[in-house]
Structure formats: C-alpha cells, structure tokens
Scaffold this motif. Structure first.
Motif, short mmCIF file in Angstrom:
data_model
loop_
_atom_site.label_atom_id
_atom_site.label_comp_id
_atom_site.label_asym_id
_atom_site.label_seq_id
_atom_site.Cartn_x
_atom_site.Cartn_y
_atom_site.Cartn_z
N ALA A 22 -11.46 1.42 -1.04
CA ALA A 22 -10.73 2.15 -2.09
C ALA A 22 -9.76 3.16 -1.48
O ALA A 22 -8.64 3.33 -1.98
CB ALA A 22 -11.72 2.86 -3.01
N ILE A 23 -10.17 3.83 -0.41
CA ILE A 23 -9.29 4.80 0.24
C ILE A 23 -8.05 4.10 0.80
O ILE A 23 -6.92 4.60 0.68
CB ILE A 23 -10.05 5.55 1.36
CG1 ILE A 23 -11.10 6.48 0.74
CG2 ILE A 23 -9.08 6.35 2.22
CD1 ILE A 23 -12.00 7.15 1.76
N GLN A 24 -8.24 2.95 1.41
CA GLN A 24 -7.10 2.19 1.94
C GLN A 24 -6.16 1.76 0.82
O GLN A 24 -4.93 1.78 0.97
CB GLN A 24 -7.60 0.96 2.70
CG GLN A 24 -8.33 1.29 3.99
CD GLN A 24 -7.47 2.05 4.97
OE1 GLN A 24 -6.28 1.76 5.13
NE2 GLN A 24 -8.05 3.05 5.63
N SER A 25 -6.73 1.40 -0.33
CA SER A 25 -5.91 1.00 -1.47
C SER A 25 -5.09 2.18 -1.99
O SER A 25 -3.91 2.03 -2.33
CB SER A 25 -6.80 0.45 -2.58
OG SER A 25 -6.04 0.09 -3.72
N VAL A 26 -5.70 3.35 -2.03
CA VAL A 26 -4.99 4.56 -2.48
C VAL A 26 -3.88 4.91 -1.50
O VAL A 26 -2.75 5.25 -1.90
CB VAL A 26 -5.97 5.73 -2.64
CG1 VAL A 26 -5.21 7.04 -2.84
CG2 VAL A 26 -6.90 5.49 -3.82
N LYS A 27 -4.15 4.82 -0.21
CA LYS A 27 -3.12 5.10 0.80
C LYS A 27 -1.95 4.14 0.66
O LYS A 27 -0.78 4.54 0.75
CB LYS A 27 -3.73 4.99 2.20
CG LYS A 27 -4.65 6.13 2.58
CD LYS A 27 -5.16 5.96 4.00
CE LYS A 27 -6.04 7.11 4.43
NZ LYS A 27 -6.56 6.94 5.82
N LYS A 28 -2.25 2.87 0.43
CA LYS A 28 -1.20 1.87 0.28
C LYS A 28 -0.36 2.16 -0.96
O LYS A 28 0.87 2.08 -0.93
CB LYS A 28 -1.83 0.48 0.18
CG LYS A 28 -0.82 -0.65 0.06
CD LYS A 28 -1.52 -2.00 0.00
CE LYS A 28 -0.52 -3.13 -0.14
NZ LYS A 28 -1.20 -4.46 -0.21
N GLY A 29 -1.02 2.49 -2.07
CA GLY A 29 -0.29 2.81 -3.30
C GLY A 29 0.59 4.03 -3.14
O GLY A 29 1.72 4.07 -3.62
N ALA A 30 0.07 5.05 -2.45
CA ALA A 30 0.85 6.27 -2.22
C ALA A 30 2.08 5.98 -1.37
O ALA A 30 3.17 6.49 -1.63
CB ALA A 30 -0.02 7.32 -1.55
N ALA A 31 1.91 5.13 -0.36
CA ALA A 31 3.04 4.78 0.51
C ALA A 31 4.10 4.00 -0.27
O ALA A 31 5.31 4.22 -0.09
CB ALA A 31 2.55 3.97 1.70
N GLN A 32 3.69 3.10 -1.14
CA GLN A 32 4.63 2.31 -1.92
C GLN A 32 5.44 3.16 -2.88
O GLN A 32 6.61 2.87 -3.14
CB GLN A 32 3.88 1.22 -2.70
CG GLN A 32 3.33 0.11 -1.82
CD GLN A 32 2.52 -0.90 -2.61
OE1 GLN A 32 2.10 -0.64 -3.74
NE2 GLN A 32 2.28 -2.07 -2.03
#
Length: 243
Positions: A22-32
C-alpha cells in the motif's frame, strides 16, 4: 499465551506485507500527480490506496500494541495491561475511522478538483483571445482521478470569425462577401424570403465557427488536465437573469 503470540506474529507478517504494498502504491500515485506523499494522503485523487495504507498501518500498530500488552501481562502477572491494550487499539481504530471520514467525505457531497488544476484551467481560458469573460465555472470529481468541468463563456465574436476564416482560408472570405452582396440586393428588392434564406445560411456558418472554438477549447483543457473526462462549455447568455 503461546498460541496468541503465534497468531499475532503471523498476522503481523501478513498485515506488514500488505502495508508495504500500500505504501508503494501511495508513493506511485503521489509521483504521478506531482505531489508530496503527505499532500497525496490528504488531497490525492485516489482515496483507495490511502484507505488501504491507513487501515493496514492501524492493523500493524494494533498488533504491536497487543503484543506489548501480552508481554506486559506475562512479565508482571497483572492482567490490567490486557484491557488497557484493548482500549488503546480501540482508540487507534476510532482515529483512523475519523481520518477516513474526513478524507472521503467530499466524495459524498460533490468534491471539486484541486485549486491548482482549477487555476491552471482558468488562467488558460482567460488568456485565450476568443474569451472575453468567464461565468459560472465549476468542477466536480466523478471518480478517482476523473473530473467534470463546466464554464459559461462570453465569446469575442470578432476573434471567432477571424479564427474561422483563417482555418477555411480565402474561399470563405469570398463566400462571406457574396453573402453580404446578396443580402443587400434582397433588401433593396424587399424580398423577405430571400433575406431569411441568406441569413439562415450565414447563421449556420456562425454556429459552425463557434462550435469549432468550443471543440478547440475543450480539447486543450483535456490536454492541460488529463484527468478531466467531461468538459461542458456554453456560450454565456447576458439576458439570463439567474446568473
């Protein structure tokens, strides 16, 4: 006690693995979306990954508290630490629930897009030569990362015609001059039917010119903010007293 430790340990591993994903998904969404992780947690367009991360985080923290309570009971022989741990875990889950309610309540009442994206669109429209004024600009989130934008525009008629003639080249200039000549001739003869027919054809060209500008603006708005799925641009009616 041993069985409880095994259950807590196994749950900790499972929830911990889910939390990392979930943390990796949040990081990816924030970067996008070009946001910091903190801003994305509060204002990101996709609340799903944030909800999963906070729930898994609460689960991992709750398991750690439960484990600490068991250790305290084992070491001291005082069972009071067990209900204390339960109370702390309950408060933790309550705080997570309050956060998720606050985070997602806009989805229930019609949340607008981010101010930054809205300012970007308004700046673009205000600086377009075909736009004289903007009225009743609104936006709405219709899904994760998806928006609807609506605006009423007071179009600059002169620029609309100029852009139309540029796109259609010199043939339309000649055609337009011919329309005016025919209209003057019909007016001299008092031929109302001919004048109506000429102006109807001219009106079709005006509508086509205005429609081309609307299509152009809608396309550029979608390119400016890719998350916008629906753009509704209308010509402002100055006689509408409801505005």
């Amino acid at each position: 006690m041993e069985y409880a430790a095994v259950v807590i340990g196994g749950s900790f591993l499972i929830e911990g693995a889910s939390l990392l994903v979930a943390i990796q998904s949040v990081k990816k969404g924030a970067a996008q979306e070009g946001m910091t992780i903190r801003d994305y947690i509060w204002r990101g367009h996709d609340p799903t990954s944030v909800a999963v991360m906070t729930e898994d985080g609460a689960a991992v923290a709750g398991l750690a508290i439960a484990a600490a309570s068991l250790v305290a009971v084992k070491m001291t022989g005082n069972a009071i630490y067990d209900p204390i741990g339960s109370i702390v875990v309950g408060n933790l889950l309550g705080m997570v629930a309050i956060f998720l309610i606050q985070r997602n309540r806009h989805a229930l009442i019609g949340r607008a897009m981010d101010d930054q994206d809205m300012r970007k669109i308004l700046h673009f429209l205000k600086n377009d030569s075909v736009v004289d004024a903007l009225y009743d600009c609104k936006s709405e989130v219709i899904g994760p990362g998806s928006f609807r934008f609506k605006a009423e525009i007071d179009f600059n008629g002169q620029v609309v015609v100029q852009n139309y003639l540029k796109r259609t080249k010199h043939e339309e200039w000649a055609k337009l001059c011919g329309v005016f000549d025919k209209f003057r001739e019909a007016a001299k003869k008092g031929d109302d039917s001919a004048m109506l027919n000429i102006m109807s054809n001219y009106g079709e060209e005006v509508v086509t010119a205005l429609g081309s500008e609307v299509i152009r603006l809608e396309k550029q708005i979608r390119e400016l903010v890719p998350g916008i799925q629906h753009v509704d641009i209308e010509a402002h009616n100055p006689m509408d007293q409801s505005l």
